[in-house]
Write a protein that holds these residues in place. Structure first.
Motif, short mmCIF file in Angstrom:
data_model
loop_
_atom_site.label_atom_id
_atom_site.label_comp_id
_atom_site.label_asym_id
_atom_site.label_seq_id
_atom_site.Cartn_x
_atom_site.Cartn_y
_atom_site.Cartn_z
N THR A 107 0.74 -1.14 0.12
CA THR A 107 0.09 -0.01 -0.04
C THR A 107 0.95 1.21 0.03
OG1 THR A 107 -0.22 -0.02 2.47
CG2 THR A 107 -1.87 -1.17 1.27
N SER A 108 2.19 1.06 -0.04
CA SER A 108 3.07 2.25 -0.42
C SER A 108 2.90 3.21 -1.58
CB SER A 108 4.31 1.85 -0.17
OG SER A 108 4.72 1.04 -1.32
N GLY A 109 3.43 4.39 -1.50
CA GLY A 109 3.10 5.02 -2.91
C GLY A 109 1.93 5.56 -3.19
N LEU A 110 0.73 5.26 -2.26
CA LEU A 110 -0.59 5.90 -2.48
C LEU A 110 -0.69 7.32 -1.83
CD1 LEU A 110 -2.80 3.11 -1.06
CD2 LEU A 110 -2.30 3.54 -3.38
N ASN A 111 -1.39 8.23 -2.80
CA ASN A 111 -1.43 9.73 -2.53
C ASN A 111 -2.53 9.75 -1.36
OD1 ASN A 111 -1.50 12.38 -2.92
ND2 ASN A 111 -2.90 12.36 -4.07
N HIS A 112 -2.39 9.96 -0.07
CA HIS A 112 -3.19 10.27 1.01
C HIS A 112 -3.39 11.82 1.10
CE1 HIS A 112 -3.13 6.38 2.65
NE2 HIS A 112 -2.08 6.34 2.07
N ARG A 113 -4.68 12.28 1.46
CA ARG A 113 -4.99 13.43 1.40
C ARG A 113 -5.91 13.68 2.67
NH1 ARG A 113 -7.18 15.76 -4.34
NH2 ARG A 113 -7.10 17.80 -2.87
N ILE A 114 -5.77 14.96 3.32
CA ILE A 114 -6.55 15.34 4.36
C ILE A 114 -7.10 16.62 4.01
CG2 ILE A 114 -7.17 15.88 6.71
CD1 ILE A 114 -4.86 14.02 7.51
N GLU A 115 -8.49 17.05 3.83
CA GLU A 115 -9.09 18.13 3.14
C GLU A 115 -10.29 18.63 4.22
OE1 GLU A 115 -7.51 19.69 0.82
OE2 GLU A 115 -6.49 18.33 0.00
N GLU A 116 -10.66 19.71 4.16
CA GLU A 116 -12.01 20.24 4.90
C GLU A 116 -12.77 20.34 3.67
OE1 GLU A 116 -13.87 23.76 7.56
OE2 GLU A 116 -11.64 23.21 7.83
N LEU A 117 -13.96 19.79 3.77
CA LEU A 117 -15.10 19.66 2.80
C LEU A 117 -15.90 21.15 2.84
CD1 LEU A 117 -16.02 15.87 3.07
CD2 LEU A 117 -14.13 17.18 1.60
N SER A 118 -16.70 21.13 2.09
CA SER A 118 -17.80 22.42 2.19
C SER A 118 -18.94 22.07 3.34
CB SER A 118 -18.38 22.32 0.95
OG SER A 118 -19.29 21.19 0.49
N THR A 119 -18.87 20.61 3.54
CA THR A 119 -19.72 20.63 4.91
C THR A 119 -19.02 20.57 6.28
OG1 THR A 119 -18.97 18.14 4.76
CG2 THR A 119 -21.01 18.68 3.55
N ARG A 120 -17.73 21.44 6.29
CA ARG A 120 -17.03 21.68 7.27
C ARG A 120 -16.64 20.42 8.04
NH1 ARG A 120 -19.88 27.23 9.49
NH2 ARG A 120 -19.74 28.49 7.64
N ARG A 121 -16.40 19.40 7.60
CA ARG A 121 -16.01 18.23 8.09
C ARG A 121 -14.50 17.95 7.63
NH1 ARG A 121 -20.96 15.17 10.33
NH2 ARG A 121 -21.44 14.38 8.11
N LYS A 122 -13.50 17.50 8.22
CA LYS A 122 -12.15 17.03 7.58
C LYS A 122 -12.32 15.66 7.30
CE LYS A 122 -9.27 20.64 9.42
NZ LYS A 122 -7.94 20.97 10.39
N TYR A 123 -11.98 15.21 6.18
CA TYR A 123 -11.73 13.89 5.75
C TYR A 123 -10.57 13.51 4.98
CZ TYR A 123 -16.68 12.11 5.57
OH TYR A 123 -17.93 11.76 5.92
N HIS A 124 -10.00 12.18 5.68
CA HIS A 124 -8.72 11.73 5.24
C HIS A 124 -9.22 10.79 4.07
CE1 HIS A 124 -6.60 8.17 4.84
NE2 HIS A 124 -5.46 8.98 4.54
N PHE A 125 -8.70 10.98 2.86
CA PHE A 125 -8.90 9.83 1.73
C PHE A 125 -7.72 9.57 0.73
CE2 PHE A 125 -10.11 14.08 0.45
CZ PHE A 125 -9.61 14.27 -0.89
N VAL A 126 -7.61 8.39 0.35
CA VAL A 126 -6.66 8.21 -0.74
C VAL A 126 -7.44 8.81 -2.20
CG1 VAL A 126 -5.51 6.26 -2.06
CG2 VAL A 126 -5.84 6.20 0.35
N ASP A 127 -6.37 9.33 -2.86
CA ASP A 127 -6.83 9.75 -4.24
C ASP A 127 -5.74 9.52 -5.15
OD1 ASP A 127 -7.67 11.12 -6.41
OD2 ASP A 127 -7.31 13.14 -5.73
N GLN A 128 -6.05 8.08 -5.90
CA GLN A 128 -4.95 7.85 -6.66
C GLN A 128 -5.50 8.07 -8.27
OE1 GLN A 128 -2.52 7.05 -5.11
NE2 GLN A 128 -1.24 6.14 -6.45
N LYS A 129 -4.65 8.61 -9.00
CA LYS A 129 -4.95 8.76 -10.48
C LYS A 129 -3.96 7.75 -11.16
CE LYS A 129 -6.04 13.71 -9.85
NZ LYS A 129 -5.33 15.16 -10.43
N PRO A 130 -4.76 7.08 -12.35
CA PRO A 130 -3.87 6.44 -13.42
C PRO A 130 -2.87 7.32 -14.37
CG PRO A 130 -5.90 6.91 -14.37
CD PRO A 130 -6.19 7.50 -12.90
N ALA A 131 -2.02 6.84 -14.85
CA ALA A 131 -0.88 7.18 -15.43
C ALA A 131 -1.28 8.31 -16.69
CB ALA A 131 -0.03 6.44 -16.12
N HIS A 132 -2.57 8.04 -17.22
CA HIS A 132 -2.90 8.79 -18.32
C HIS A 132 -4.33 9.51 -18.06
CE1 HIS A 132 0.15 7.35 -20.86
NE2 HIS A 132 0.02 5.97 -20.59
#
Length: 337
Positions: A5-30
């Protein structure tokens, strides 16, 4: 089996609902914004983003953007104490806010366990935000005009009495005090050597204190079990709060007059294990009445944790189903030209 599970793009963002969420956001090469389909994967109880560990990279390799949040109360996401914060309407608003943050108009939603319930309700609260829907292990159930309490359901169906236990506030501390045993009980495989009905948890902490669940009886390896212990040492109140929302959910759905029917043109895939006691043929048959484009697929001899038990089949089946839908859509577009 070791999963990287290494190399995954982990993010923590505050949403418009005013709650902070941690999520993995992984995009393909193209990746092409607006053209590459996004899979929003929603875990159940007791789980987190890690529940999709066997699917994330293979799906990205197939050309999908894969977004996997820790749901409210879990992992690196906010953990409010009040159960009302965990109503499905609010959870669905959070999921829509994640899509807004990522500037994604429509996505494929995939949910397991409580996540299956959440994404099904997302299809009612935000029907215009879905490309397709995949439900795992828990079949669709429509909104009800009549409120039935968890305790009443437990009396009607004693095998669900564990839900009445989770609904009680006492369960938080009792489970936290016996966390490793509890996780072993929950993550048992469908053919355990030690017979134990999860409904017995209602009797309280003395039951958990006496249970022995050998390694051979669970679907997790030692590293995975260690990971989950570390996650839930943060506390079980948030995860258990999902079981304390039945009245809030009912009142919200009644007030909104939610239709029991999913969007007529929405492709829906339901996958379940034949040894999963949360799924019955009658529930699946009932779901077909409300979902015009429902396809269901049984995994023989598999239990509730199909993301692990049938990891390769799940990964391939969902990817292929989505690819077939894309081909159908392109062919239909050519016909209309």
């Amino acid at each position: 089996m070791y999963i990287d599970t290494s190399g995954l793009n982990h993010r923590i963002e505050e949403l418009s609902t005013r709650r902070k969420y941690h999520f993995v956001d992984q995009k393909p090469a193209h990746y092409k914004h607006g053209r590459t389909p996004t899979l929003l994967c929603v875990h159940g109880f007791p789980d987190c983003w890690y529940g999709w560990r066997y699917q994330i990279k293979p799906w990205v390799h197939r050309g999908f953007r894969v977004v996997v949040p820790d749901m409210l109360g879990y992992g690196g996401t906010d953990k409010p104490k009040n159960p009302v914060e965990y109503s499905t309407k609010r959870l669905c608003a959070d999921l829509a806010a994640i899509l807004d943050l990522l500037e994604i108009k429509k996505a494929v939603l995939i949910g397991h366990d409580w996540g299956a319930y959440a994404v099904s309700r997302f299809a009612l609260w935000h029907p215009d935000r879905l490309l397709a829907l995949v439900i795992l292990s828990v079949p669709y159930s429509p909104p009800s005009l009549e409120y039935i309490s968890v305790k009443t359901i437990a009396k009607i169906a004693p095998n669900l009495s564990y839900q009445a236990y989770f609904e009680e506030q006492r369960s938080t501390q009792e489970i936290e005090s016996n966390l490793n045993t509890f996780l072993r009980v929950i993550y048992r495989n469908p053919n355990p050597t030690q017979r134990f009905k999860i409904s017995q948890l209602y009797k309280g902490p003395e039951v958990l204190a006496k249970i022995y669940v050998p390694d051979s009886d669970i679907v997790l390896n030692s590293e995975e079990l260690k990971f989950y212990n570390k996650i839930f040492e943060q506390g079980m109140n948030g995860p258990l709060n999902y079981y304390r929302t039945s009245l809030y959910r009912h009142e919200e759905e009644l007030a909104a007059k939610l239709s029991p029917n999913l969007r007529q043109d929405l492709p829906v895939l339901f996958i379940w294990g034949t040894k999963d006691t949360t799924t019955t043929s009658s529930l699946i048959h009932k779901a077909h009445k409300f979902i015009p484009r429902l396809q269901d697929f049984a995994l023989e001899e598999k239990g509730h944790w199909i993301l692990v038990e049938a990891r390769d089949v799940i990964t391939e089946k969902i990817a292929q189903w989505l690819e077939d839908l894309a081909i159908e859509a392109r062919m239909a577009a050519k016909v209309h030209l």
